[in-house]
Every structure is written in structure tokens, then in C-alpha cells.
Design a protein around this motif. Sequence first.
Motif, PDB file in Angstrom:
ATOM      1  N   UNK A   1    -127.863  96.275  51.304  1.00 53.86           N
ATOM      2  CA  UNK A   1    -128.819  96.232  50.400  1.00 53.86           C
ATOM      3  C   UNK A   1    -128.000  95.585  49.057  1.00 53.86           C
ATOM      4  N   UNK A   2    -126.776  95.717  49.094  1.00 51.38           N
ATOM      5  CA  UNK A   2    -125.841  95.357  48.197  1.00 51.38           C
ATOM      6  C   UNK A   2    -125.741  93.898  48.042  1.00 51.38           C
ATOM      7  N   UNK A   3    -126.084  93.065  49.124  1.00 56.00           N
ATOM      8  CA  UNK A   3    -126.379  91.892  49.168  1.00 56.00           C
ATOM      9  C   UNK A   3    -127.372  91.278  48.079  1.00 56.00           C
ATOM     10  N   UNK A   4    -128.505  92.091  47.808  1.00 58.14           N
ATOM     11  CA  UNK A   4    -129.381  91.639  46.969  1.00 58.14           C
ATOM     12  C   UNK A   4    -130.425  90.894  47.615  1.00 58.14           C
ATOM     13  N   UNK A   5    -131.893  91.250  47.119  1.00 55.50           N
ATOM     14  CA  UNK A   5    -132.850  90.711  47.791  1.00 55.50           C
ATOM     15  C   UNK A   5    -133.036  89.167  48.006  1.00 55.50           C
ATOM     16  N   UNK A   6    -132.764  88.524  46.858  1.00 50.52           N
ATOM     17  CA  UNK A   6    -132.750  87.104  46.577  1.00 50.52           C
ATOM     18  C   UNK A   6    -131.485  86.490  47.694  1.00 50.52           C
ATOM     19  N   UNK A   7    -130.478  87.270  47.819  1.00 50.00           N
ATOM     20  CA  UNK A   7    -129.471  86.718  48.937  1.00 50.00           C
ATOM     21  C   UNK A   7    -129.907  86.956  50.187  1.00 50.00           C
ATOM     22  N   UNK A   8    -131.042  87.793  50.635  1.00 49.87           N
ATOM     23  CA  UNK A   8    -131.305  88.176  51.955  1.00 49.87           C
ATOM     24  C   UNK A   8    -132.566  87.136  52.340  1.00 49.87           C
ATOM     25  N   UNK A   9    -133.549  86.793  51.412  1.00 53.50           N
ATOM     26  CA  UNK A   9    -134.796  86.325  51.871  1.00 53.50           C
ATOM     27  C   UNK A   9    -134.601  84.966  52.740  1.00 53.50           C
ATOM     28  N   UNK A  10    -133.366  84.218  52.330  1.00 55.79           N
ATOM     29  CA  UNK A  10    -133.237  82.875  52.938  1.00 55.79           C
ATOM     30  C   UNK A  10    -132.727  82.916  54.560  1.00 55.79           C
ATOM     31  N   UNK A  11    -132.469  84.398  54.869  1.00 59.99           N
ATOM     32  CA  UNK A  11    -132.125  84.452  56.431  1.00 59.99           C
ATOM     33  C   UNK A  11    -133.157  84.336  57.219  1.00 59.99           C
ATOM     34  N   UNK A  12    -134.536  84.595  56.533  1.00 58.60           N
ATOM     35  CA  UNK A  12    -135.978  84.333  57.307  1.00 58.60           C
ATOM     36  C   UNK A  12    -135.960  82.979  57.739  1.00 58.60           C
ATOM     37  N   UNK A  13    -135.757  82.017  56.814  1.00 56.47           N
ATOM     38  CA  UNK A  13    -135.370  80.433  57.357  1.00 56.47           C
ATOM     39  C   UNK A  13    -134.221  80.170  58.363  1.00 56.47           C
ATOM     40  N   UNK A  14    -133.066  80.673  57.767  1.00 54.09           N
ATOM     41  CA  UNK A  14    -131.724  80.503  58.749  1.00 54.09           C
ATOM     42  C   UNK A  14    -131.880  80.683  59.950  1.00 54.09           C
ATOM     43  N   UNK A  15    -132.291  82.003  60.159  1.00 57.75           N
ATOM     44  CA  UNK A  15    -132.502  82.692  61.602  1.00 57.75           C
ATOM     45  C   UNK A  15    -133.326  81.788  62.608  1.00 57.75           C
TER      46      UNK A  15
ATOM     47  N   UNK B   1    -133.913  78.645  62.008  1.00 54.56           N
ATOM     48  CA  UNK B   1    -133.244  77.286  62.441  1.00 54.56           C
ATOM     49  C   UNK B   1    -131.941  77.511  63.228  1.00 54.56           C
ATOM     50  N   UNK B   2    -131.495  78.766  63.292  1.00 54.78           N
ATOM     51  CA  UNK B   2    -130.216  79.059  64.087  1.00 54.78           C
ATOM     52  C   UNK B   2    -130.747  79.590  65.543  1.00 54.78           C
ATOM     53  N   UNK B   3    -131.993  79.513  65.821  1.00 56.78           N
ATOM     54  CA  UNK B   3    -132.387  80.040  67.054  1.00 56.78           C
ATOM     55  C   UNK B   3    -132.123  81.732  67.133  1.00 56.78           C
ATOM     56  N   UNK B   4    -132.211  82.295  66.268  1.00 59.49           N
ATOM     57  CA  UNK B   4    -131.954  83.790  66.103  1.00 59.49           C
ATOM     58  C   UNK B   4    -133.293  84.716  66.219  1.00 59.49           C
ATOM     59  N   UNK B   5    -134.252  83.955  65.543  1.00 60.67           N
ATOM     60  CA  UNK B   5    -135.496  84.358  65.263  1.00 60.67           C
ATOM     61  C   UNK B   5    -136.733  83.506  65.620  1.00 60.67           C
ATOM     62  N   UNK B   6    -137.844  83.903  66.270  1.00 60.22           N
ATOM     63  CA  UNK B   6    -138.895  83.162  66.529  1.00 60.22           C
ATOM     64  C   UNK B   6    -139.624  82.750  65.390  1.00 60.22           C
ATOM     65  N   UNK B   7    -140.174  81.550  65.142  1.00 56.56           N
ATOM     66  CA  UNK B   7    -140.888  81.330  63.981  1.00 56.56           C
ATOM     67  C   UNK B   7    -142.025  82.073  63.901  1.00 56.56           C
ATOM     68  N   UNK B   8    -142.815  82.416  65.045  1.00 55.46           N
ATOM     69  CA  UNK B   8    -143.872  83.224  64.816  1.00 55.46           C
ATOM     70  C   UNK B   8    -143.658  84.693  64.557  1.00 55.46           C
ATOM     71  N   UNK B   9    -142.358  84.888  64.624  1.00 49.35           N
ATOM     72  CA  UNK B   9    -142.123  86.586  64.263  1.00 49.35           C
ATOM     73  C   UNK B   9    -141.716  86.645  62.815  1.00 49.35           C
TER      74      UNK B   9
END
Lengths: 305, 305
Positions: free
Chosen positions: B213-227, B229-237
Motif C-alpha cells: 500500500x505504501x506505493x500509493x493508489x495512483x501508483x498502482x492503478x496503471x498496473x491494470x493496463x500494464x499487466x 499489455x504484458x500478458x499477465x492479466x486478461x483484458x476481460x478480467x
Amino acid sequence: MVGKPALLALDWGSTSLRAFLMDGAGAVLAERASEDGASRITGGAEAFEQALRRVAGEWLQPDLPVWACGMVGSQHGWREAPYAECPVALQELSRGAVRADGSEGLRVRIVPGVCWRSGQDGADVMRGEEIQVAGLLATQLSLAARCRIVLPGTHSKWVEVRDGRILSFRTFMTGELFAVLKQHSVLGRLMASSTTFHAEAFDEGLTRARMAAGRGLSGDLFSTRARVLLGQLQAEHSADYLSGLLVGHELAAALPATDADEPLALIGDPALCARYAHALQAFGRPAAAVAGNTAPQGLWALACA
Amino acid sequence: MVGKPALLALDWGSTSLRAFLMDGAGAVLAERASEDGASRITGGAEAFEQALRRVAGEWLQPDLPVWACGMVGSQHGWREAPYAECPVALQELSRGAVRADGSEGLRVRIVPGVCWRSGQDGADVMRGEEIQVAGLLATQLSLAARCRIVLPGTHSKWVEVRDGRILSFRTFMTGELFAVLKQHSVLGRLMASSTTFHAEAFDEGLTRARMAAGRGLSGDLFSTRARVLLGQLQAEHSADYLSGLLVGHELAAALPATDADEPLALIGDPALCARYAHALQAFGRPAAAVAGNTAPQGLWALACA
């Protein structure tokens, strides 16, 4: 004395295309811009070539190298340039460039973006900012050994540089959060359309974030509305208060991951950089360097590599 | 055996009006709803009275008390009921009720919202949730001594209760952040319109928020997109991953302000409460109680006070 054109550098982002004609010493001879951003172009490679010809016109010559960075190299760009992986030396970006060929012998080198994967949860990507970083390091050599480069904006990047390489980086959605909250959330309803920047309101948001970041950003945002309703904040200052909150939470989360004596550098829009420079000062970590758009210098460094 | 109508309780929020006909023992005899939320009504007091008459119809009788809570008591409501200030005993809300008079002897009591101001930066407001809290405490007496009541939603509230009083509370904009990011940000562009809840993706977001959590919310949100693009998360999830991130950051910021043995209770929409109950379990703090809409019981308790 005006140098001879030696490179056409294209900073080709989602919403705009900026072209820089450069000489052999890395100086910008002339600059043009259009709104043909990569996300606005439909029609594939041919449409990208037409957009380039519209902006560059007679600059395009058979022997002039053309290098491009940014979203033009994404999946939906002219041609995909797969991400280079951290840690990455900036010269390696040069080797990772892909070639897009057009008509009449046109050849464009598109440089890759950079991705960061580390352990269970490392996951970040950028396209374009890595070239800004390369440009700053090419002109301010002392920073290449060790620094953190902050590129404020829609998606702020904090880039960790060691020995001329990008070790890691983090994206903060500060600018986009501000925009969507102002335009589409309950917070925006109270925001008068004021064009004057209220430094005091910005500082109040900044201070609040600095003093109690443990409360979390989503637990702080609503104070923008509550303080107006309780008479603690004027409605026409609430946008700048929100901006201070968001920038403050970005700094509160990002700075602890840096070394206390690590030089910080800012790259970007001058007004936005000034706001961040002020915020960094308030957090006790003044910026060591501030630069405008360094993409042409970055592409020039890569083209020479 | 059906009791005689003794109270008409109105849960009158921004976007909806819910009317409950209750007997003298606090049981709901019948329930009706309309979309005449307070923010949708223009035309002043008369328009509010008409909206009430449309939904309540023949329920309105000369001797039947009518009590209302929610945005109907805001500046732009039927009549403003100024905020009661923390710490506030729930019976005091009864005394703070203002009277809105209509035609034909119609009288409506509108109960105040609650504000919290404390020190330099305490600033929060709510309207309606305090009555949900009163309703839960009226039916689960053991919680009144000490508990934290969580009302998840557009603006989640965490309400600190001691000895039957509201000591403080905090708003987290979790639900609204999810909505604006999904509909208006770059994160939403990858989100397929899936109606199935992917518990695993939600848990991934939750875990990421819990671990760092120390990373902060605004520093975590973009992982939704990055993951994605990097094939770590399915777009529909990715929508459920984002939901997990946001709920996780809410819990990571709110739970440290509670005592480890303080009972937690959830009030709200059953599906959303189930999601929060699951998240609280993952954070090692299972909910002691879960309730649906307790506004009618709250208004009944206030009308009797």
C-alpha cells in the motif's frame, strides 16, 4: 551558422505528432507539429505515412534518416516495436528499433518502449518517456551515473537511472485522475471554471497529502468536497486543492523509494514542471535539473549509437 | 397479525426515493420506491411534496408521522437540515430534525446529516448513512458500545461508534473512482463488457494493494493496463482486478485506524457487502455483522426518541 539536416526526429504520441529537423551536432534546425497522434490515425501503415508526409513535406529526402518514438510503435501504431525490458541501456533501444518502410524508399526507424517486470507484482510500461530520458542524459552527463527522472503528466513516470541504464520505473496516473475527477465526478460539480492558479489551495492539498499519506488517496479525495461544504475551502479554489492532493500523494508514495541524496530531475511542460518543482521543494527534495521536451536529443543520441 | 401504520419512513437519496410504511413495533408493513431522487427534483418544496405524494399516495394520513433522511435535507433538497457535528449521539439527530410543511396539513421531519471536523485536516460529511448506522445499532444492541461500521458504495463510509455515539468517520471514493476510471480513463478502454465476476482477478488486485500500500493508489492503478499489455492479466478480467485494487487500498488505509479487536459491521447492497466481507477476510479482519438497508429502522428509532 546553420548545420545541414542530418536527422528527422519524430516524437509521435497518442494525440500529437511533433517533427524536429536536426543537424549532425544534435541541434534542432526547425520544428513542426500536427494533431495526427497515433491514436487518431485509422487506416494502417499507409495512413501513418501520409500523416508523416503532411507534416514533414519537403524535409523528407532520400538520404535523411527518420527516427520515431512514442505510441507510433504500439500495437495500434505504424508498426509494433516490442518493449525492451528493464534493466536497459539506452544504446540498446537503438538496436531494438524496427523498420517501417513507405513508398519512394521512405524508411522510418521506430524505437521500442520499455517495460518493467520484477517479482510477483512488477508491471509497468512506457513509450516515449524513455527517449526523453535518453535526451536528458545525453545533454546532462553527470546525471547518467545515478538519478531519478520525473516526467509529470497524464501518466507521470518516475524513472530510476543507474550507470546510463534504466533500472526500473513507476507510473502514477496523477494527471488522468485529475482530469476524470474534475470532468466526471461529484468533485467537479463544485469547481468553478477559474483560469487563475491558486497557489495557496494547491499547497493545502499538498500539505494534507504530505502529513497523512497513510490515510490513502481514495480516503483523501472527498475532502475536496467536504471542505467546500463546511466552509473551509472556496469552491473556485477546489480544483487547485485537488491538484495539490494528487501531486502530494504521488510524491508521498514515490519519494520513499528513492535515496535521500539521489538527484531528481524533471522533464516536461514548463508550467507543470514548475508545479512539481515547487512540490518537491515542499517535500524537502528540490529538483537538481528541469528540462523541456528532450525527445529530439534522445532520438539523435539513439540514431548516433 | 399485521400492525397498524405508525410511521412513514423516507430514505430519500440523490437518485432514488424509497418509502417504508412501518408499524408501532418498527416492522416494515409495505415498501415502495421511485426514481425521484433529490438531485433530480427541480422546482423547490412543491416539487418535493408532489414526488412524495406520487410514491406514498393513500399512505399519507393526517395523523401519520413522516420522517425522512438523506440528500432531501441538503442545501438543494426540500429543506436544509444543517449537519450535526461529531461526536453525536444518535438521539441528538432526532432533535436536530427540521420540519417541512406541505399542503393539507402534511408535515415531514427531515433529519440532519453529520459532519466531522477535527484539528487541522479533519473534514468529512454524510447524509443518510448516519441513519443506516442508527438502524443497525437499534437492531444489534451489542454493537453500540464499540464498533466500526463500513458502508461500501459510491462514497464508502467508515463510521467509528462508541457508546452509542458517532465519534468520527471517513469517506473513501472507491465506488466513484471505479466508475469514472472504467467509463472515462485509459484503463476502461481494455475492459470488455463482462457480466461474470472473476473472483481470482479481484483477489489479485486485493493482494497487490495489501502487500504494498505504501506505493500509493495512483501508483498502482496503471498496473491494470500494464499487466494486460504484458500478458499477465486478461483484458476481460481487468475491471475486477481494478475493483480489487480499489477495495484493497481502501482497506489498507482504513483498517490501521481501527483497533485490532474492534468489531466490524457492513451495511449495504448484498452483492457489494459480500465482496467487502471477502476482502476483510483476506485482510484478517472478518466482519462481525452484515446488514441490508437499515434506514427504515434508523428513522423509526429516531421518531421514537
